[in-house]
Design a protein around this motif. Structure first.
Motif, PDB file in Angstrom:
ATOM      1  N   ALA A 164     -87.706 -29.703   5.970  1.00 32.28           N
ATOM      2  CA  ALA A 164     -86.894 -30.836   5.526  1.00 32.28           C
ATOM      3  C   ALA A 164     -86.941 -30.982   4.013  1.00 32.28           C
ATOM      4  CB  ALA A 164     -87.397 -32.115   6.201  1.00 32.28           C
ATOM      5  N   LEU A 165     -88.096 -30.730   3.431  1.00 38.89           N
ATOM      6  CA  LEU A 165     -88.221 -30.812   1.974  1.00 38.89           C
ATOM      7  C   LEU A 165     -87.286 -29.818   1.300  1.00 38.89           C
ATOM      8  CD1 LEU A 165     -89.628 -31.802  -0.623  1.00 38.89           C
ATOM      9  CD2 LEU A 165     -91.419 -30.095  -0.194  1.00 38.89           C
ATOM     10  N   GLU A 166     -87.230 -28.595   1.788  1.00 41.57           N
ATOM     11  CA  GLU A 166     -86.354 -27.598   1.169  1.00 41.57           C
ATOM     12  C   GLU A 166     -84.884 -27.954   1.360  1.00 41.57           C
ATOM     13  OE1 GLU A 166     -87.312 -25.448  -0.905  1.00 41.57           O
ATOM     14  OE2 GLU A 166     -89.426 -25.830  -0.495  1.00 41.57           O
ATOM     15  N   ALA A 167     -84.540 -28.463   2.534  1.00 46.11           N
ATOM     16  CA  ALA A 167     -83.144 -28.845   2.769  1.00 46.11           C
ATOM     17  C   ALA A 167     -82.732 -29.974   1.833  1.00 46.11           C
ATOM     18  CB  ALA A 167     -82.965 -29.272   4.222  1.00 46.11           C
TER      19      ALA A 167
ATOM     20  N   ALA B  24     -74.450 -28.217  -4.220  1.00 40.67           N
ATOM     21  CA  ALA B  24     -73.703 -28.130  -2.966  1.00 40.67           C
ATOM     22  C   ALA B  24     -73.666 -26.688  -2.465  1.00 40.67           C
ATOM     23  CB  ALA B  24     -72.286 -28.666  -3.162  1.00 40.67           C
ATOM     24  N   ARG B  25     -73.537 -25.749  -3.391  1.00 47.30           N
ATOM     25  CA  ARG B  25     -73.511 -24.330  -2.991  1.00 47.30           C
ATOM     26  C   ARG B  25     -74.822 -23.932  -2.319  1.00 47.30           C
ATOM     27  NH1 ARG B  25     -72.674 -22.104  -7.743  1.00 47.30           N
ATOM     28  NH2 ARG B  25     -74.886 -21.692  -8.104  1.00 47.30           N
ATOM     29  N   ASN B  26     -75.947 -24.317  -2.914  1.00 45.83           N
ATOM     30  CA  ASN B  26     -77.238 -23.984  -2.322  1.00 45.83           C
ATOM     31  C   ASN B  26     -77.436 -24.668  -0.974  1.00 45.83           C
ATOM     32  OD1 ASN B  26     -78.169 -22.234  -4.284  1.00 45.83           O
ATOM     33  ND2 ASN B  26     -80.123 -23.285  -4.526  1.00 45.83           N
ATOM     34  N   ALA B  27     -77.023 -25.932  -0.902  1.00 44.62           N
ATOM     35  CA  ALA B  27     -77.172 -26.657   0.355  1.00 44.62           C
ATOM     36  C   ALA B  27     -76.337 -26.010   1.456  1.00 44.62           C
ATOM     37  CB  ALA B  27     -76.770 -28.116   0.164  1.00 44.62           C
ATOM     38  N   ARG B  28     -75.117 -25.611   1.122  1.00 45.48           N
ATOM     39  CA  ARG B  28     -74.271 -24.956   2.126  1.00 45.48           C
ATOM     40  C   ARG B  28     -74.828 -23.592   2.506  1.00 45.48           C
ATOM     41  NH1 ARG B  28     -67.934 -26.164   0.456  1.00 45.48           N
ATOM     42  NH2 ARG B  28     -68.177 -28.412   0.048  1.00 45.48           N
TER      43      ARG B  28
ATOM     44  N   ALA C  98     -69.866 -37.593   4.509  1.00 41.10           N
ATOM     45  CA  ALA C  98     -71.281 -37.768   4.165  1.00 41.10           C
ATOM     46  C   ALA C  98     -71.563 -37.046   2.855  1.00 41.10           C
ATOM     47  CB  ALA C  98     -72.160 -37.212   5.276  1.00 41.10           C
ATOM     48  N   PRO C  99     -72.356 -37.636   1.970  1.00 45.57           N
ATOM     49  CA  PRO C  99     -72.647 -36.975   0.688  1.00 45.57           C
ATOM     50  C   PRO C  99     -73.308 -35.613   0.879  1.00 45.57           C
ATOM     51  CG  PRO C  99     -73.304 -39.280   0.611  1.00 45.57           C
ATOM     52  CD  PRO C  99     -72.965 -38.983   2.044  1.00 45.57           C
ATOM     53  N   GLU C 100     -72.850 -34.652   0.120  1.00 47.74           N
ATOM     54  CA  GLU C 100     -73.479 -33.329   0.099  1.00 47.74           C
ATOM     55  C   GLU C 100     -74.531 -33.219  -0.990  1.00 47.74           C
ATOM     56  OE1 GLU C 100     -71.121 -29.658   1.100  1.00 47.74           O
ATOM     57  OE2 GLU C 100     -69.552 -30.880   0.180  1.00 47.74           O
ATOM     58  N   VAL C 101     -74.398 -34.042  -2.029  1.00 47.50           N
ATOM     59  CA  VAL C 101     -75.312 -34.008  -3.172  1.00 47.50           C
ATOM     60  C   VAL C 101     -75.811 -35.428  -3.413  1.00 47.50           C
ATOM     61  CG1 VAL C 101     -75.530 -33.525  -5.648  1.00 47.50           C
ATOM     62  CG2 VAL C 101     -74.128 -32.034  -4.201  1.00 47.50           C
TER      63      VAL C 101
END
Length: 861
Positions: free
Chosen positions: A311-314, A722-726, A278-281
């Motif tokens: 959800a907006l922040e994620a 991706a770093r921030n999302a993780r 699944a796309p991370e970015v």
């Protein structure tokens, strides 16, 4: 009699040559000369007739010819070799995999989703209108070459953009031939049980909109294209994917809902079926695809455990938004009432509060229109990272959208820049690449600088011989197109004998080809027709112009510009020196860039966001003659070409500005460009000109590559996203906590103020080397010192005491007092003389913020 249905019957290939079907299905052939040569060898004449379309070619080969090829052991072996090369290309480690192995502790996205309304990959798949689509196609190709795990998402338009022809009096005429997906290098996405994959989107007051998903293989990159032309859909729905940039406002909104909302659903289906990560970015290429962010919010809030803010922040943490337009008119804006209708509880994203969606696209800033929904504004609000497509365009974009961050100076608006690039294997003529390869340079290697530096070793006579060959090829192609155009305009063969002498392979050739909005100024070259004629017909240093471009079908102003130029080019005294070639597309562009000596670009500065056509010319040994705009403003050097002076202080569309800039253009061609081109040495080589070509290849070549651009996206935007999302996902309730913290900071910010600032250390007269020590007293109200950063902002000041080229020093917490008051201290050494100023400010601080302006709030002394 009209057929009620059409489809294409694909051929059954001989077993020994079955790999040709696989090679035709992967669009790598469009930038891989050995594969193209393989198809050409099947039937060279037919290859030209089908416009270098391998799918069409394979369907038109006779049984007798297949028998001959099967019996040709050398050809069968070539097919096997090229098939093996493709297999290796698709599976081997490339730059991205090697970089991952070298830096295993760094965050590397497992997959990146790239959304764009158009893709210019090959003329065989006409799903593009201009620069945005060509850029998107080059982005996917470069990602494939680098091994970057991107998945493209777009729409499949049944009529593409349009085909352009001219009437007898030079007026643009559009036609919309039907594209049959069965005849294109596409495959349908199917479920494991063999049924067709279909995605559905709820429509207000009607049945669900259904779309099937086609997949194009762009080398290693899958491109998902959604198509609504299904028998199950009502007629109005079937027409949603009829053509690119057509229809009324509601039609465009439906297309953009399909691209954004439907595109995310297609991605989910593809990952499930193909077993792909699944796309991370998520990368939103211009605002057209912005609704992807709303669909991701719907996904996260669907089970009721996640609220909208969380959800907006994620979603924001893993989203990148690229803006391409430098003019407000280029942004899609819809009536708020229409968006409310399509995104309400009975619309495309049920469960997402429509008032929250409307707030995302609201122009709630000075000068904004409260009645419209702005897709670019939504794009910025849904993405934590945003960029323009050149340094100058980044500056222009920060000014355009400063209203979203009104408390900050333009320089701190969180829009960065990644300058576009072009995919060299697509656009560089094989003969040009061969010059460096003959010096042992590796065209496909990681060291681009070494490849382009190899041109410095190529003998000048070889460079000049190659450019003459490419100029001759352009002349032949232009004559063929010119004859075809005149025949469509109604001319008889007896009238067209002059075309045999149109253009000359030994004359300085200037190219100009682009879309035809007014700001690109197609007709600036015609400001003084007699001056232009004198340049074209100069007895010793003649010039010839090859011009192409399409106006939007609804843009009568652009069509009038084309007609004005065509009428000039039709005149008997100059028609052998200036030609307008209709239907500008990839097939026309590929011989045009290598065949030109100079690439002309004269937009109104600063309205050219980037302008990659000049990059393609440069890689083919062309010099640029351009207004300092877009990429040329950033990378111009005297050895790369000539800057056209721009009368920036004058009104944009004033006659005086056009007259001044046109006069400068004529002067440059007459006094600098043509004399250098025709200054030949004893070998017949213009040594000074060739040295400029070498400098362009060596010093500009590595910069303008799409591989450089995609690496920049990976390193500066994709990997950090991706770093921030993780990071959010690694902490229980990470996104919820961030959303809560932002809400708390915003609600408490009115209690934040800088109450008092004291300074010492500079005495009555400040001198270089002195140390300015600052003590500031700050009230934070309900916030703690951990929620903020207090900064000393300092630098040179102008006559209005505005700090220019500001530097920032964080101040340290020294003491805290009752009532939410705190003292912060810091110091700065005075390292230069001249006017100096400073101030103190307070900003929200959180390690998951990308830029100081992200929340849009600041407290100033």
């Amino acid at each position: 009699m009209r057929a009620i249905r059409r489809f294409t019957v694909r051929p059954v290939l001989p077993d020994a040559l079955a790999s040709l079907g696989e090679l035709a299905a992967n669009l790598r052939w469009s930038w891989h000369p050995p594969t193209q040569a393989l198809f050409e060898a099947v039937d060279p004449a037919r290859w030209r007739e089908v416009g270098h379309d391998p799918v069409r070619l394979l369907g038109e080969v006779s049984a007798e010819r297949w028998a001959e090829l099967v019996a040709d052991e050398d050809y069968v072996r070539r097919v096997a070799d090229v098939r093996a090369d493709l297999a290796s290309y698709l599976a081997e480690d490339r730059w991205y995999q090697r970089a991952q192995a070298a830096e295993p502790d760094r965050i590397w996205p497992a997959s990146i989703a790239y959304f764009s309304p158009e893709y210019g990959i090959t003329a065989v798949l006409p799903q593009y209108s201009g620069g945005l689509g060509i850029l998107a196609g080059d982005h996917l190709k470069a990602a494939s070459d680098l091994g970057v795990p991107i998945v493209g998402v777009g729409l499949l338009y049944r009529h593409g953009y349009f085909k352009q022809a001219l009437s007898r009096d030079g007026w643009q005429q559009e036609s919309y031939p039907v594209l049959d997906p069965d005849g294109l290098p596409l495959s349908l996405l199917h479920e494991p049980d063999g049924s067709r994959t279909t995605i559905a989107i709820r429509m207000p007051d009607g049945p669900d909109l259904l779309a099937r998903v086609f997949v194009a293989g762009v080398g290693r990159v899958p491109l998902l294209l959604l198509d609504t032309d299904l028998e199950e859909n009502p007629e109005a729905y079937r027409l949603i994917t009829d053509r690119l940039y057509g229809g009324n406002t509601e039609h465009r909104l439906r297309q953009e809902l399909l691209l954004g909302v439907g595109g995310v659903r297609a991605l989910r289906a593809y990952s499930r079926i193909a077993g792909a990560p699944a796309p991370e970015v998520f990368h939103t290429n211009e605002g057209h695809a912005g609704f992807l962010g709303v669909e991701r919010i719907r996904e996260l809030t669907a089970d009721g455990d996640v609220d909208f803010a969380t959800a907006l922040e994620a979603g924001r943490a893993s989203t990148v938004f690229t803006t391409h337009t430098p003019v407000p008119a280029g942004i899609d804006r819809f009536p708020r009432t229409l968006v409310e209708q399509y995104l309400g509880e009975h619309g495309a994203t049920p469960g997402v509060p429509v008032d929250q969606v409307l707030a995302l696209g609201a122009e709630d800033y000075d000068g904004g229109d409260p009645g419209v929904f702005n897709m670019a504004v939504m794009g910025f609000r849904l993405a934590q990272r945003a960029n323009g497509v050149s340094q100058l365009h980044g500056h222009v974009s920060r000014g355009m959208f400063n209203g979203l961050w009104p408390a900050f100076d333009e320089a701190e608006v969180p829009i960065t820049s990644i300058t576009n690039g072009v995919h060299a294997p697509t656009w560089v003529a094989p003969e040009v690449a061969a010059l460096a390869q003959a010096q042992g340079a590796d065209y496909d290697g990681d060291d681009a600088a070494a490849f382009w530096a190899a041109f410095d070793k190529v003998p000048g006579s070889d460079v000049w011989r190659t450019k003459r060959l490419l100029r001759e090829r352009l002349v032949d192609d232009a004559r063929r197109r010119l004859r075809k155009s005149w025949e469509k305009r109604g001319a008889s063969p007896a009238e067209l004998g002059w075309i045999d002498d149109a253009l000359d392979p030994d004359v300085l050739t200037i190219g100009f080809a682009r879309r035809v909005p007014s700001y690109k100024r197609l007709t600036l070259m015609l400001r003084d027709p007699e001056r232009l004629k004198a340049l074209l017909l100069h007895p010793e240093r003649p010039v010839q112009l090859v011009v192409a471009g399409k106006a939007h079908p609804a843009d009568d102003g652009g069509k009038r510009l084309i007609q004005e130029l065509v009428r000039f080019a039709d005149a008997e005294d100059v028609r052998h020196r200036i030609v307008f070639l209709p239907n500008y597309d990839i097939a026309l562009a590929q011989p045009l860039y290598p065949g030109c000596d100079v690439w002309l670009n004269n937009p109104l500065r600063p309205y050219e966001a980037c302008g990659t056509s000049g990059m393609k010319a440069a890689l083919n040994g062309g010099l640029n003659l351009s207004i300092l705009d877009g990429w040329w403003d950033e990378w111009y050097e005297p050895e790369f070409g000539w800057p056209i002076p721009s009368a920036d202080g004058l009104e944009d569309y004033s006659d005086k500005r056009d007259d001044l800039e046109a006069a400068a253009l004529y002067d440059l061609i007459e006094n600098e460009v043509a004399p250098r081109f025709y200054d030949h040495d004893h070998e017949g080589v213009p040594a000074g000109w060739v040295e400029m070509l070498r400098a362009t290849w060596a010093n500009l070549g590595p910069k303008v590559l799409a591989t450089r651009m995609v690496r920049d996206y990976v390193e500066q935007l994709y990997a950090p996203a991706a770093r921030n999302a993780r990071a959010l996902a690694a902490v229980e309730n990470g996104a919820r906590d961030l959303a809560s913290w932002k809400a708390r900071v915003r609600s408490a910010w009115e209690g934040v103020r800088v109450e008092h600032v004291e300074a010492e250390g500079i005495g009555d007269v400040a001198e270089v080397g002195a140390v300015l020590r600052v003590r500031s007293y700050v009230a934070l109200g309900e916030l703690s010192p951990h929620d903020v950063e207090v900064q000393l902002v300092h630098g040179r000041v102008d006559a209005e005491d505005e700090i220019v080229a500001a530097s920032v020093v964080p101040l340290s917490l020294v003491e805290s007092y009752d009532g939410g008051r705190h003292r912060f201290d810091g110091e700065v050494a005075l390292g230069r003389s001249g006017p100096f100023g400073y101030t103190v400010r307070v900003l929200p601080a959180n390690p998951l913020l990308v830029a100081p302006a992200e929340l849009g709030v600041v407290a100033l002394a």
